[in-house]
Design an enzyme around this catalytic site. Structure first.
Site, PDB file in Angstrom:
ATOM      1  CG  HIS A   1      -1.783   1.188   1.339  1.00 13.39           C
ATOM      2  ND1 HIS A   1      -3.148   1.101   1.194  1.00 13.39           N
ATOM      3  CD2 HIS A   1      -1.507   2.491   1.546  1.00 13.39           C
ATOM      4  CE1 HIS A   1      -3.666   2.310   1.303  1.00 13.39           C
ATOM      5  NE2 HIS A   1      -2.697   3.168   1.523  1.00 13.39           N
TER       6      HIS A   1
ATOM      7  CG  HIS B   1      -4.659   0.485  -3.914  1.00 15.28           C
ATOM      8  ND1 HIS B   1      -3.454   0.996  -3.505  1.00 15.28           N
ATOM      9  CD2 HIS B   1      -5.275   0.032  -2.791  1.00 15.28           C
ATOM     10  CE1 HIS B   1      -3.343   0.855  -2.200  1.00 15.28           C
ATOM     11  NE2 HIS B   1      -4.434   0.264  -1.739  1.00 15.28           N
TER      12      HIS B   1
ATOM     13  CG  ASN C   1      -6.610   6.757   1.678  1.00 13.83           C
ATOM     14  OD1 ASN C   1      -6.710   7.874   1.209  1.00 13.83           O
ATOM     15  ND2 ASN C   1      -6.573   6.523   2.986  1.00 13.83           N
TER      16      ASN C   1
ATOM     17  CG  ASP D   1      -8.948  -0.816  -2.102  1.00 20.35           C
ATOM     18  OD1 ASP D   1      -9.155  -1.507  -1.089  1.00 20.35           O
ATOM     19  OD2 ASP D   1      -8.446   0.321  -2.049  1.00 20.35           O
TER      20      ASP D   1
ATOM     21  CG  HIS E   1     -16.214   2.378   5.117  1.00 19.80           C
ATOM     22  ND1 HIS E   1     -15.400   2.024   6.176  1.00 19.80           N
ATOM     23  CD2 HIS E   1     -15.383   2.609   4.069  1.00 19.80           C
ATOM     24  CE1 HIS E   1     -14.135   2.053   5.776  1.00 19.80           C
ATOM     25  NE2 HIS E   1     -14.098   2.392   4.501  1.00 19.80           N
TER      26      HIS E   1
ATOM     27  N   GLY F   1     -12.862   4.891   1.337  1.00 17.07           N
ATOM     28  CA  GLY F   1     -13.079   3.669   0.559  1.00 17.07           C
ATOM     29  C   GLY F   1     -14.547   3.457   0.254  1.00 17.07           C
TER      30      GLY F   1
HETATM   31  O1  DOR Z   1      -9.875   3.545   0.553  1.00 15.06           O
HETATM   32  C1  DOR Z   1      -9.385   2.611   1.169  1.00 15.06           C
HETATM   33  N1  DOR Z   1     -10.096   1.947   2.104  1.00 15.06           N
HETATM   34  N2  DOR Z   1      -8.123   2.266   0.940  1.00 15.06           N
HETATM   35  C2  DOR Z   1      -7.491   1.356   1.695  1.00 15.06           C
HETATM   36  O2  DOR Z   1      -6.369   1.070   1.415  1.00 15.06           O
HETATM   37  C3  DOR Z   1      -8.164   0.756   2.865  1.00 15.06           C
HETATM   38  C4  DOR Z   1      -9.600   0.732   2.641  1.00 15.06           C
HETATM   39  C5  DOR Z   1     -10.415   0.338   3.855  1.00 15.06           C
HETATM   40  O3  DOR Z   1     -10.060  -0.628   4.514  1.00 15.06           O
HETATM   41  O4  DOR Z   1     -11.457   0.955   4.088  1.00 15.06           O
END
Ligand code: DOR
Length: 423
Positions: A178, A231, A277, A304, A308, A323
């Site tokens: 990462h 990514h 990210n 990826d 959430h 994310g």
């Molecule tokens: O946007 C992201 N969310 N990038 C990551 O590398 C981790 C991920 C997450 O676990 O929510």
């Protein structure tokens, strides 16, 4: 089971032709033209569809153990099936982190009970993913880890990373970077550029990724550890990879659908749904990534998938979680980003290449292989997060019309129909 009448696309044979595929006891047993169904053999009508070795997403966050409100093994692997993935590799930023054999054993129990597709764990590189103390790679590999990463975090201390790579040299699992320099990134909530300046938001410069990719490729070459860049999102990181390869390096990399198709401009309309990210980059980066898929620099398509809760993704760019969900959009979004990509290459990026990088079964329909199959079609549909099996509903792809759709997935001979039209 007989999968009949489809266009079978398998880069490993190589094969791109109208064929029937016979599956028995979870294994591909015959590929041929005009095969007859045997007595009582179920027939899957794949006329007008493409039949490929099952897609493998080597970068997903399934959130168990620890965050079942975001996703569970049950919901994440159902989302995988619906998105055309017959196997996924799950990242270790769980709670507890996947940094010890006991945690992998607990995960294996949940997977055995709840998973709808194959699940390959990625073990952590450092204890609790804190970047200080390497994990026991051999023990993690024995407990099922197929790769190692502190994904979500960068191992910022180069000495720790080099030490970890040396310790893991004889363990087969690839190291996955990462790549975001924490100090250059600071408190950024998006890419640094014209849009972040216009919106008055703190940005992370592309060079925050470039320097870590360059560093990690150097450490990979020096230690001999096999390496993969997760990514990858910048032109500079691509150039670092090309430089490493020109000097004999064998590192691989992956690209997400969002970095190919979307840019920092997306943040203006999508807001926190597009917070991720590494961040959505400039148009020049996205164009460089699409060119790099076409010219073979990029090895793997990976989503990826980072679900959430709705509450976590609501609010402004500062507060929202980082994310978004990707499994159920990926096949359509990749096709939208690269409409002219040859199908054999498309299938290689989604199936054969991730199997090769992870060293796992699958990625082929050769006779004798596990019967993991993805059936999809050139069919335009509109992304509607309300239809997702994933608990994560936030996506900047919401409402987008995409040109390719998954009809069914087969895992070890078990059929899951995504589109009811398939008989
Ligand atoms: O946007 C992201 N969310 N990038 C990551 O590398 C981790 C991920 C997450 O676990 O929510």
């Amino acid at each position: 089971m007989l999968v009949r009448g489809g266009r079978v696309v398998d880069p490993t044979q190589p094969l791109d032709a109208m064929r029937d595929v016979r599956i028995s006891n979870g294994v591909v047993v015959e590929i041929g033209e005009h095969l007859d169904a045997r007595d009582g053999e179920p027939v899957v009508d794949a006329v007008g569809a493409i039949v490929a070795p099952g897609f493998i997403d080597m970068h997903v966050h399934l959130r168990e153990p620890g965050f079942p409100e975001k996703e569970t093994i049950a919901t994440g692997t159902l989302a995988a099936l619906r998105g055309g993935f017959t196997a996924v590799a799950c990242m270790p930023n769980t709670n507890p982190a996947l940094d010890a054999p006991e945690v992998l054993a607990r995960l294996a129990e949940i997977v055995a009970r709840d998973a709808r597709c194959r699940v390959y764990p990625v073990g952590a590189i450092t204890r609790e993913r804190k970047g200080a103390e390497p994990t026991d790679f051999a023990a993690l590999a024995r407990a099922g880890a197929v790769a190692f990463s502190d994904d979500g975090n960068t191992v910022m201390n180069a000495r720790v990373l080099r030490d970890a790579a040396l310790r893991a040299a004889d363990v087969p699992g690839v190291f996955i970077s990462h790549a975001e320099d924490e100090h250059l990134k600071g408190d950024a909530v998006m890419h640094e550029g014209a849009v972040s300046r216009a919106l008055g938001l703190p940005g992370s410069p592309a060079v925050a990724e470039d320097v870590i990719v360059a560093r990690d490729l150097l450490i990979g070459a020096e230690t001999g550890k096999r390496w993969h860049i997760a990514h990858l999102s910048t032109r500079g990181a691509l150039e670092a990879l090309q430089h490493a390869r020109a000097h004999g390096g064998a590192a691989t990399c992956e690209v997400t659908p969002h970095h190919l198709l979307l840019t920092d401009e997306t943040i203006r309309s999508a807001g926190a749904a597009g917070k991720v990210n590494p961040p959505l980059r400039a148009e020049d980066d996205a164009r460089a990534l699409r060119d790099a898929v076409r010219d073979g620099t990029i090895d793997v398509f990976a989503t990826d998938h980072a679900p959430h809760t709705a509450a976590e993704k609501s609010g402004d760019m500062y507060r929202a979680a980082v994310g978004f969900t990707g499994l159920e959009v990926a096949v359509g979004a990749y096709a939208l980003a690269l409409p002219d990509l040859p199908l054999l290459r498309f299938v290689d990026l989604l199936s054969c290449a991730p199997a090769r990088v992870l060293g796992v079964a699958g990625g082929t329909l050769r006779v004798g292989s596990p019967a993991d199959v993805t059936i999809f079609a050139e069919h335009v549909w509109t992304v509607d997060p309300a239809e997702f099996a994933s608990k994560g509903r936030a996506t900047p792809f919401s409402g987008m019309r995409v040109p390719r759709r998954v009809l069914a997935t087969i895992v070890g001979g078990e059929l899951y129909r995504v589109a009811p039209a398939l008989t």
